[in-house]
Design a protein around this motif. Structure first.
Motif, PDB file in Angstrom:
ATOM      1  N   LEU A  75      17.824  23.000 -18.728  1.00 21.78           N
ATOM      2  CA  LEU A  75      18.723  22.857 -19.856  1.00 21.78           C
ATOM      3  C   LEU A  75      19.732  23.995 -19.977  1.00 21.78           C
ATOM      4  O   LEU A  75      20.624  23.945 -20.810  1.00 21.78           O
ATOM      5  CB  LEU A  75      17.898  22.774 -21.151  1.00 21.78           C
ATOM      6  CG  LEU A  75      16.915  21.602 -21.222  1.00 21.78           C
ATOM      7  CD1 LEU A  75      15.995  21.769 -22.417  1.00 21.78           C
ATOM      8  CD2 LEU A  75      17.659  20.283 -21.296  1.00 21.78           C
ATOM      9  N   GLY A  76      19.567  25.031 -19.179  1.00 19.28           N
ATOM     10  CA  GLY A  76      20.450  26.175 -19.291  1.00 19.28           C
ATOM     11  C   GLY A  76      19.838  27.260 -20.151  1.00 19.28           C
ATOM     12  O   GLY A  76      18.966  26.992 -20.988  1.00 19.28           O
ATOM     13  N   PRO A  77      20.268  28.510 -19.988  1.00 17.74           N
ATOM     14  CA  PRO A  77      19.614  29.656 -20.654  1.00 17.74           C
ATOM     15  C   PRO A  77      19.521  29.538 -22.168  1.00 17.74           C
ATOM     16  O   PRO A  77      18.469  29.778 -22.751  1.00 17.74           O
ATOM     17  CB  PRO A  77      20.496  30.841 -20.233  1.00 17.74           C
ATOM     18  CG  PRO A  77      21.114  30.417 -18.948  1.00 17.74           C
ATOM     19  CD  PRO A  77      21.341  28.944 -19.072  1.00 17.74           C
ATOM     20  N   TRP A  78      20.622  29.182 -22.845  1.00 17.67           N
ATOM     21  CA  TRP A  78      20.594  29.136 -24.313  1.00 17.67           C
ATOM     22  C   TRP A  78      19.641  28.062 -24.796  1.00 17.67           C
ATOM     23  O   TRP A  78      18.817  28.288 -25.690  1.00 17.67           O
ATOM     24  CB  TRP A  78      21.998  28.877 -24.853  1.00 17.67           C
ATOM     25  CG  TRP A  78      22.035  28.797 -26.356  1.00 17.67           C
ATOM     26  CD1 TRP A  78      22.153  29.836 -27.226  1.00 17.67           C
ATOM     27  CD2 TRP A  78      21.922  27.615 -27.155  1.00 17.67           C
ATOM     28  NE1 TRP A  78      22.132  29.388 -28.525  1.00 17.67           N
ATOM     29  CE2 TRP A  78      21.992  28.031 -28.518  1.00 17.67           C
ATOM     30  CE3 TRP A  78      21.776  26.261 -26.867  1.00 17.67           C
ATOM     31  CZ2 TRP A  78      21.916  27.132 -29.564  1.00 17.67           C
ATOM     32  CZ3 TRP A  78      21.699  25.358 -27.915  1.00 17.67           C
ATOM     33  CH2 TRP A  78      21.770  25.790 -29.242  1.00 17.67           C
ATOM     34  N   ALA A  79      19.739  26.859 -24.209  1.00 17.78           N
ATOM     35  CA  ALA A  79      18.875  25.756 -24.631  1.00 17.78           C
ATOM     36  C   ALA A  79      17.422  26.021 -24.266  1.00 17.78           C
ATOM     37  O   ALA A  79      16.511  25.640 -25.008  1.00 17.78           O
ATOM     38  CB  ALA A  79      19.352  24.445 -24.007  1.00 17.78           C
ATOM     39  N   ASN A  80      17.172  26.676 -23.131  1.00 16.99           N
ATOM     40  CA  ASN A  80      15.792  27.024 -22.762  1.00 16.99           C
ATOM     41  C   ASN A  80      15.140  27.836 -23.872  1.00 16.99           C
ATOM     42  O   ASN A  80      14.008  27.561 -24.282  1.00 16.99           O
ATOM     43  CB  ASN A  80      15.779  27.849 -21.469  1.00 16.99           C
ATOM     44  CG  ASN A  80      15.981  27.003 -20.238  1.00 16.99           C
ATOM     45  OD1 ASN A  80      15.851  25.782 -20.287  1.00 16.99           O
ATOM     46  ND2 ASN A  80      16.316  27.639 -19.133  1.00 16.99           N
ATOM     47  N   ARG A  81      15.862  28.825 -24.348  1.00 16.19           N
ATOM     48  CA  ARG A  81      15.304  29.694 -25.395  1.00 16.19           C
ATOM     49  C   ARG A  81      15.021  28.896 -26.664  1.00 16.19           C
ATOM     50  O   ARG A  81      14.003  29.096 -27.330  1.00 16.19           O
ATOM     51  CB  ARG A  81      16.281  30.836 -25.667  1.00 16.19           C
ATOM     52  CG  ARG A  81      15.690  31.961 -26.489  1.00 16.19           C
ATOM     53  CD  ARG A  81      16.644  33.141 -26.563  1.00 16.19           C
ATOM     54  NE  ARG A  81      16.044  34.213 -27.339  1.00 16.19           N
ATOM     55  CZ  ARG A  81      15.269  35.161 -26.836  1.00 16.19           C
ATOM     56  NH1 ARG A  81      14.988  35.167 -25.544  1.00 16.19           N
ATOM     57  NH2 ARG A  81      14.747  36.099 -27.606  1.00 16.19           N
ATOM     58  N   LEU A  82      15.901  27.971 -26.996  1.00 13.42           N
ATOM     59  CA  LEU A  82      15.720  27.163 -28.195  1.00 13.42           C
ATOM     60  C   LEU A  82      14.482  26.277 -28.093  1.00 13.42           C
ATOM     61  O   LEU A  82      13.752  26.108 -29.078  1.00 13.42           O
ATOM     62  CB  LEU A  82      16.962  26.305 -28.425  1.00 13.42           C
ATOM     63  CG  LEU A  82      16.913  25.349 -29.626  1.00 13.42           C
ATOM     64  CD1 LEU A  82      16.751  26.134 -30.923  1.00 13.42           C
ATOM     65  CD2 LEU A  82      18.172  24.495 -29.668  1.00 13.42           C
ATOM     66  N   THR A  83      14.203  25.720 -26.894  1.00  7.80           N
ATOM     67  CA  THR A  83      13.033  24.841 -26.755  1.00  7.80           C
ATOM     68  C   THR A  83      11.740  25.580 -27.068  1.00  7.80           C
ATOM     69  O   THR A  83      10.796  24.992 -27.606  1.00  7.80           O
ATOM     70  CB  THR A  83      12.937  24.245 -25.334  1.00  7.80           C
ATOM     71  OG1 THR A  83      12.734  25.290 -24.367  1.00  7.80           O
ATOM     72  CG2 THR A  83      14.178  23.450 -24.981  1.00  7.80           C
ATOM     73  N   HIS A  84      11.667  26.859 -26.745  1.00  5.00           N
ATOM     74  CA  HIS A  84      10.471  27.637 -27.058  1.00  5.00           C
ATOM     75  C   HIS A  84      10.231  27.696 -28.562  1.00  5.00           C
ATOM     76  O   HIS A  84       9.099  27.565 -29.029  1.00  5.00           O
ATOM     77  CB  HIS A  84      10.584  29.052 -26.491  1.00  5.00           C
ATOM     78  CG  HIS A  84      10.452  29.127 -25.007  1.00  5.00           C
ATOM     79  ND1 HIS A  84       9.244  29.305 -24.364  1.00  5.00           N
ATOM     80  CD2 HIS A  84      11.378  29.030 -24.017  1.00  5.00           C
ATOM     81  CE1 HIS A  84       9.440  29.328 -23.054  1.00  5.00           C
ATOM     82  NE2 HIS A  84      10.720  29.175 -22.823  1.00  5.00           N
ATOM     83  N   ARG A  85      11.285  27.902 -29.313  1.00  5.73           N
ATOM     84  CA  ARG A  85      11.143  27.982 -30.764  1.00  5.73           C
ATOM     85  C   ARG A  85      10.740  26.632 -31.345  1.00  5.73           C
ATOM     86  O   ARG A  85       9.921  26.560 -32.267  1.00  5.73           O
ATOM     87  CB  ARG A  85      12.458  28.472 -31.380  1.00  5.73           C
ATOM     88  CG  ARG A  85      12.864  29.866 -30.885  1.00  5.73           C
ATOM     89  CD  ARG A  85      13.981  30.460 -31.709  1.00  5.73           C
ATOM     90  NE  ARG A  85      14.409  31.754 -31.176  1.00  5.73           N
ATOM     91  CZ  ARG A  85      13.764  32.904 -31.360  1.00  5.73           C
ATOM     92  NH1 ARG A  85      12.649  32.912 -32.069  1.00  5.73           N
ATOM     93  NH2 ARG A  85      14.209  34.025 -30.832  1.00  5.73           N
ATOM     94  N   LEU A  86      11.319  25.562 -30.816  1.00  9.80           N
ATOM     95  CA  LEU A  86      10.973  24.230 -31.312  1.00  9.80           C
ATOM     96  C   LEU A  86       9.514  23.897 -31.031  1.00  9.80           C
ATOM     97  O   LEU A  86       8.801  23.374 -31.899  1.00  9.80           O
ATOM     98  CB  LEU A  86      11.896  23.190 -30.671  1.00  9.80           C
ATOM     99  CG  LEU A  86      13.367  23.278 -31.049  1.00  9.80           C
ATOM    100  CD1 LEU A  86      14.189  22.275 -30.242  1.00  9.80           C
ATOM    101  CD2 LEU A  86      13.560  23.040 -32.541  1.00  9.80           C
ATOM    102  N   VAL A  87       9.043  24.204 -29.821  1.00 11.94           N
ATOM    103  CA  VAL A  87       7.646  23.928 -29.470  1.00 11.94           C
ATOM    104  C   VAL A  87       6.709  24.799 -30.287  1.00 11.94           C
ATOM    105  O   VAL A  87       5.648  24.346 -30.735  1.00 11.94           O
ATOM    106  CB  VAL A  87       7.424  24.124 -27.959  1.00 11.94           C
ATOM    107  CG1 VAL A  87       5.936  24.146 -27.619  1.00 11.94           C
ATOM    108  CG2 VAL A  87       8.118  23.011 -27.181  1.00 11.94           C
TER     109      VAL A  87
END
Length: 415
Positions: free
Chosen positions: A152-164
């Motif tokens: 998903l790319g660096p920014w979106a990768n980081r966001l997925t961690h917070r969502l999970v």
């Protein structure tokens, strides 16, 4: 220090914490482990004080409905099913969690929110020590996303961690537990304790530490129990030595929807690839029928004994089993069900220690046979797995985690 470790889940979720607890105890600390009741004997065998928590994880995994969900790899449905079980157990878990933490200077926990609620209630600091990487990073998406989630790319990768992380915090029974304990609905943000480190029981040889993790987030190396004397079941050692090294095939604590059908699939793949095998029955009942002479059905046994004696290991990709096969230095094929298992399968492939993972929901005899032939025919897998095994065996994950826990205890004035 007096420490209570919360180790809830299946075999792979519990065993690393038995290793960590035993190491802390050898270092002179007093350790109690709160764990599912069906693992109490294992903890007692390594000399740990235990507080058994209500529920039998193996019995839960054996439920037909959950077996079907595991076979589909439907993470959301699995979460709903297990969350319902957690809500039913919440009143007892809250009471037992308080009992386990009485008198502790520090609580250590893997996944889950129970320890945090108990720590808040009793005024005891909590240190997170997972065996799955959960800290947000740009380097890779959250490991508990559904299998096949694209880059998903660096920014979106980081966001997925917070969502999970939010999803994990909300699932199960945290609000109910907090109400039972008389805590406010929202956890208090208090500066009473120094920020605790986060310690991951993961080898940096397997997962390089992301550079954007905070300094207090560290990979200590895997947490393995010391190898003790163990006698293999009758006939197993003779079978292993009777021909070319066999392949180990087993799916650990994963419940199989149809053990007989899965065994037939594995036998067909072994016939096509012309390999010998040890089938580990696990919790799913693999090998539940009459087997040909080139296949041996074994009960649950120490991976530390079997894996160094086989040509390759095929398993579900649980964090603990992946650690064991890589430590043994054998090529590995992961056939993941759900959760973090696809992530570890991808890591094995990226490290060059095995082929691409084969998801359970699409597993076929032809696909498994092709992967087995690739495992046997690719010398690069053998060489890379041996190199990784040597690196991991030189690490002291339990010792490093113990030192960091002691350092935090000293910071708190509780060491």
């Amino acid at each position: 220090m007096k420490l209570t470790i919360f180790a809830l889940g299946s075999q792979g979720d519990v065993q690393p914490y038995l290793a960590l607890g035993a190491g802390l105890q050898r270092a002179g600390h007093t350790v109690r482990v709160a764990l599912p009741e069906n693992f109490q004997a294992q903890a007692t065998a390594v000399g740990l004080d235990t507080l058994p928590m209500h529920g039998n994880v193996q019995a839960l995994m054996d439920q037909p409905e959950l077996r079907a969900l595991l076979a589909r790899g439907d993470m959301l449905a699995i979460n709903r099913y297990t969350s319902a079980a957690a809500r039913a157990a919440a009143p007892l878990w809250a009471e037992q969690g308080l009992q386990a933490a009485q008198g502790a200077d520090l609580l250590v926990t893997g996944l889950g929110t129970l320890a945090h609620s108990v720590g808040e209630k009793l005024g005891v600091p909590v240190l997170e020590a997972p065996v799955v990487p959960l800290t947000p990073t740009r380097d890779f998406p959250a490991v508990l996303l559904p299998p096949g989630t694209p880059w998903l790319g660096p920014w979106a990768n980081r966001l997925t961690h917070r969502l999970v992380r939010q999803m994990m915090t909300r699932q199960g029974s945290p609000a109910l537990t907090r109400r039972i304990l008389g805590l406010p609905r929202t956890p208090r943000r208090s500066g009473h304790f120094l920020a605790a480190p986060t310690l991951y029981g993961i080898s940096p040889s397997v997962l390089p530490r992301p550079s954007d993790w905070p300094q207090r987030v560290q990979l200590t190396g895997y947490w393995f129990l010391p190898e003790g004397a163990w006698a293999p079941p009758p006939g197993l050692e003779a079978f292993v030595q009777a021909g070319p090294p066999p392949v180990s095939i087993g799916f650990g604590s994963m419940g199989l929807r149809d053990p007989h059908q899965t065994t037939q699939l594995v036998l067909e793949a072994l016939d096509c690839s012309q390999q010998r095998a040890v089938l580990l029955s696990g919790w799913g009942g693999l090998g539940d029928q009459t087997l040909p002479d080139h296949v041996f059905a074994a009960p649950p046994l120490p991976h530390s004994w079997l894996f160094p004696r086989v040509a390759a290991a095929v398993h579900h990709g649980g964090a603990g089993t992946t650690a064991a096969s890589l430590r043994a230095g054998v090529p590995t094929l992961v056939a993941p069900f759900f959760g973090d298992q696809p992530f570890w399968g991808q890591r094995v492939q990226a490290l060059g220690a095995g082929p691409a993972p084969l998801p359970q929901r699409t597993l076929s005899a032809a696909g498994l046979a092709a992967a087995l032939r690739e495992l046997a025919g690719n010398p690069g897998f053998t060489a890379r797995a041996a190199q990784l095994g040597q690196q991991i065996r030189h690490e002291d994950g339990v010792g490093e985690a113990t030192r960091q826990i002691e350092a935090y205890g000293t910071e708190l004035g509780r060491g």
